[in-house]
Design a protein around this motif. Structure first.
Motif, PDB file in Angstrom:
ATOM      1  N   THR A  84       0.344   5.898  -0.474  1.00  0.00           N
ATOM      2  CA  THR A  84      -0.527   7.058  -0.655  1.00  0.00           C
ATOM      3  C   THR A  84       0.243   8.121  -1.428  1.00  0.00           C
ATOM      4  OG1 THR A  84      -1.688   6.617   1.424  1.00  0.00           O
ATOM      5  CG2 THR A  84      -1.915   8.825   0.488  1.00  0.00           C
ATOM      6  N   GLU A  88      -5.903  -0.210  -7.485  1.00  0.00           N
ATOM      7  CA  GLU A  88      -5.529  -1.505  -6.931  1.00  0.00           C
ATOM      8  C   GLU A  88      -5.436  -2.525  -8.051  1.00  0.00           C
ATOM      9  OE1 GLU A  88      -6.707  -4.611  -3.325  1.00  0.00           O
ATOM     10  OE2 GLU A  88      -7.760  -2.690  -3.532  1.00  0.00           O
ATOM     11  N   THR A 136       0.829  -1.195   0.000  1.00  0.00           N
ATOM     12  CA  THR A 136       0.000   0.000   0.000  1.00  0.00           C
ATOM     13  C   THR A 136       0.865   1.248   0.000  1.00  0.00           C
ATOM     14  OG1 THR A 136      -0.143   0.061   2.414  1.00  0.00           O
ATOM     15  CG2 THR A 136      -1.841  -1.183   1.246  1.00  0.00           C
ATOM     16  N   ARG A 146     -10.496  11.825  -3.610  1.00  0.00           N
ATOM     17  CA  ARG A 146      -9.627  10.661  -3.462  1.00  0.00           C
ATOM     18  C   ARG A 146      -9.969   9.635  -4.535  1.00  0.00           C
ATOM     19  NH1 ARG A 146      -7.597   9.825   2.043  1.00  0.00           N
ATOM     20  NH2 ARG A 146      -7.994  11.717   3.258  1.00  0.00           N
ATOM     21  N   TYR A 147      -8.985   8.821  -4.850  1.00  0.00           N
ATOM     22  CA  TYR A 147      -9.202   7.748  -5.829  1.00  0.00           C
ATOM     23  C   TYR A 147      -8.249   6.626  -5.482  1.00  0.00           C
ATOM     24  CZ  TYR A 147     -10.413   5.700 -10.368  1.00  0.00           C
ATOM     25  OH  TYR A 147     -10.895   4.888 -11.367  1.00  0.00           O
ATOM     26  N   THR A 148      -8.723   5.383  -5.569  1.00  0.00           N
ATOM     27  CA  THR A 148      -7.899   4.236  -5.205  1.00  0.00           C
ATOM     28  C   THR A 148      -7.588   3.391  -6.426  1.00  0.00           C
ATOM     29  OG1 THR A 148      -8.827   4.157  -2.975  1.00  0.00           O
ATOM     30  CG2 THR A 148      -7.735   2.171  -3.777  1.00  0.00           C
ATOM     31  N   GLU A 174      -3.670   4.904  -2.807  1.00  0.00           N
ATOM     32  CA  GLU A 174      -4.721   5.914  -2.687  1.00  0.00           C
ATOM     33  C   GLU A 174      -4.146   7.262  -3.082  1.00  0.00           C
ATOM     34  OE1 GLU A 174      -8.215   7.234   0.379  1.00  0.00           O
ATOM     35  OE2 GLU A 174      -6.239   6.862   1.238  1.00  0.00           O
ATOM     36  N   ARG A 219      -1.852  -1.381  -3.943  1.00  0.00           N
ATOM     37  CA  ARG A 219      -3.009  -0.533  -3.645  1.00  0.00           C
ATOM     38  C   ARG A 219      -2.507   0.860  -3.299  1.00  0.00           C
ATOM     39  NH1 ARG A 219      -6.883   1.218   0.217  1.00  0.00           N
ATOM     40  NH2 ARG A 219      -9.041   0.753  -0.451  1.00  0.00           N
TER      41      ARG A 219
END
Length: 525
Positions: free
Chosen positions: A59, A141, A57, A137-139, A99, A97
């Motif tokens: 950000t 993955e 993960t 926000r946008y994720t 963000e 993943r």
């Protein structure tokens, strides 16, 4: 690079070409005609590289920042207060993943350059996802199917020409790692915060027909169209023995600089005040430290928007082992040439002393500089002349894929010819005579072997990039996702259509792409 402007034309073109009517799918705020593979499933399974190991993960927070380039302080947009942006690292088979939290005053996105990911994670606003609005926000993955050297950047306008880029390394869990050091080297041309922004540069190109920032333009001055191209790059051009940057052609056009590259022809459209290695100008270079006799793996990424770089390490030969993430039959060279969006991995056995690592802006004025220090010695001047830059210069298109990744020989089921053209006045770049606003999609079907024939009819070089796939240069060539097509030459590449969706094919010169040199490769159901 804003594909949303062609939405109506794209949908009409696909529906007409395949005889489809009606709307069947809505994804990311965008509608697609029935029968079109709008959102794909990654066909390269994580198990192919040993199975999913973990979820990694991260950000990203794009925002206005002030960056120290090693003396010059510039206000720009970035993912961090330094360059390049955050390093993201995982293993093949992992799921990534990320963000994104948009702190910019405008829309943005993230494209994962070179990764064969699901179509809805590709980061192209208006085609694979909605634009990410300010404050939203946008994720992302997706699985990471292949090891290699990759990078990430926006696919929104000319945002790439700011500090919005970073490196993604996907490690091979089966690789022995027979080296003592790993160094990541990111090359970039820099204009933002120096009195102009990339948007200012683009506006000037459009308003003055390219004359405000002219580099590499033909003496006739206006049009990029040219003669019938010759076949090129099946075996690759012989680039050994060419002169170094001093041999580039210079001309004067009423006080405006016009330069050309002996290897690439035209040398780009924008004059940059700075050329960076890992975010630093030559006056304050980054330093890589080791001991004499140690081996270093160097991952080199050209994150520039309008500049190819000729790269060499003083006193050393470079052994090229990978290009665009995939292994090749190793080749020794004095220097190498990288177009925008290309990556190479090299191995080098280090001598004793202080050695400049040079990235000359091919056909332009300026260079990037870093230092390799393995012992005592004075720091060389930034303008030091390297004999390696004037020796054998390797073009990555001449490399051949290692047996483990070689594309199986097969006749193509479908051939698309992409004629690359355009003009400086008006500033307009095209594929098959049309800008992206008006271009018809390139149709393919699942399971086909597809050949793309890039034919350059212009006076400029074009690093052509395909999203979501890797191709092989015909004749057993390297596996790549970005290949340089020089003026009046052609390059043929093959790939297997195994990742359904809507995918971009475009020039990785950000200014050429934004003014039209993009097309959509579309899967039929």
């Amino acid at each position: 690079m804003k594909p949303e402007i062609s939405r109506r034309r794209l949908l009409a073109g696909v529906a007409g070409a395949v005889g489809l009517v009606g709307i069947s799918d809505v994804s990311g705020g965008r509608t697609f005609p029935a029968g079109l593979r709008a959102v794909g499933t990654n066909r390269v399974r994580a198990g192919d590289t040993g199975g999913t190991r973990s979820r990694v993960t991260a950000t990203l927070r794009p925002r206005p920042v002030t960056v120290d380039l090693g003396g010059p302080h510039v206000t720009t947009w970035g993912y961090a207060d330094d360059l390049p942006g955050p390093l993201i690292r995982a293993r093949a088979g992992d799921t990534l993943r990320v963000e994104l939290v948009n702190g910019l005053p405008t829309d943005t996105s993230v494209h994962w350059h070179g990764i064969a990911l699901p179509n809805n994670m590709d980061g192209v606003p208006g085609l694979t996802q909605p634009p990410i609005r300010p404050g939203c926000r946008y994720t992302y993955e997706f699985p990471l199917p292949h090891p290699g050297t990759y990078f990430y950047h926006p696919h929104s306008g000319v945002q790439l020409d700011r500090a919005l880029y970073g490196v993604l390394i996907v490690d091979d869990p089966q690789e022995a790692g027979r080296y003592d050091h790993e160094w990541i080297v990111v090359l970039d041309d820099w204009i933002d915060g120096t009195g102009r922004t990339p948007d200012d540069a683009l506006a000037a190109l459009r308003e003055t027909g390219g004359h405000a920032d002219m580099q590499g333009m033909d003496p006739a001055g206006a049009h990029g169209e040219g003669a019938e191209p010759d076949s090129h790059h099946d075996e690759g051009p012989d680039t050994s023995g060419h002169g170094g940057p001093a041999s580039a052609g210079h001309g004067d056009m009423g006080g405006m600089e016009m330069m050309t590259s002996p290897l690439l022809g035209g040398a780009g459209d924008v004059s940059y005040p700075h050329h960076l290695v890992n975010g630093r100008v030559p006056a304050a270079p980054r330093v890589f430290r080791a001991r004499p006799g140690e081996r270093a793996r160097v991952r080199i990424i050209n994150a520039g928007s309008d500049t190819a770089y000729r790269v060499a390490l003083a006193g050393h030969r470079l052994t090229v082992t990978h290009t665009d993430g995939f292994p090749v039959h190793p080749v020794d060279t004095d220097a190498l040439l990288l177009g925008m969006g290309e990556r190479v991995d090299v191995m080098v056995e280090l001598g004793d002393g202080v050695f400049p690592l040079i990235a000359d802006a091919e056909g332009k004025t300026g260079r990037g500089l870093a230092l390799v220090r393995t012992g005592s010695g004075a720091t060389p001047p930034a303008d030091v002349r390297l004999t390696e830059l004037e020796g054998r210069v390797l073009d990555t298109a001449t490399l051949h894929a290692a047996g483990s990744v070689r594309l199986v020989d097969r006749r193509p089921d479908r051939v698309h010819r992409l004629e690359l053209g355009g003009s400086m006045n008006p500033y307009r770049w095209t594929i098959n005579g049309a800008t992206f606003h008006d271009a018809d999609p390139l149709l393919v079907e699942q399971g086909e072997r597809v050949r793309l024939e890039f034919v350059n009819r212009s006076e400029m070089f074009h690093p052509m990039h395909l999203h979501g796939h890797t191709f092989a240069l015909t004749g057993g060539g390297a596996r790549k996702d970005t290949v340089v097509v020089v003026p009046h030459q052609s390059v043929s590449v093959d790939f297997d259509a195994g990742n359904p969706g809507l995918w971009m094919v475009h020039c990785h010169n950000a200014y050429h792409a934004e003014t039209g040199m993009m097309a959509t490769l579309a899967y039929r159901a």
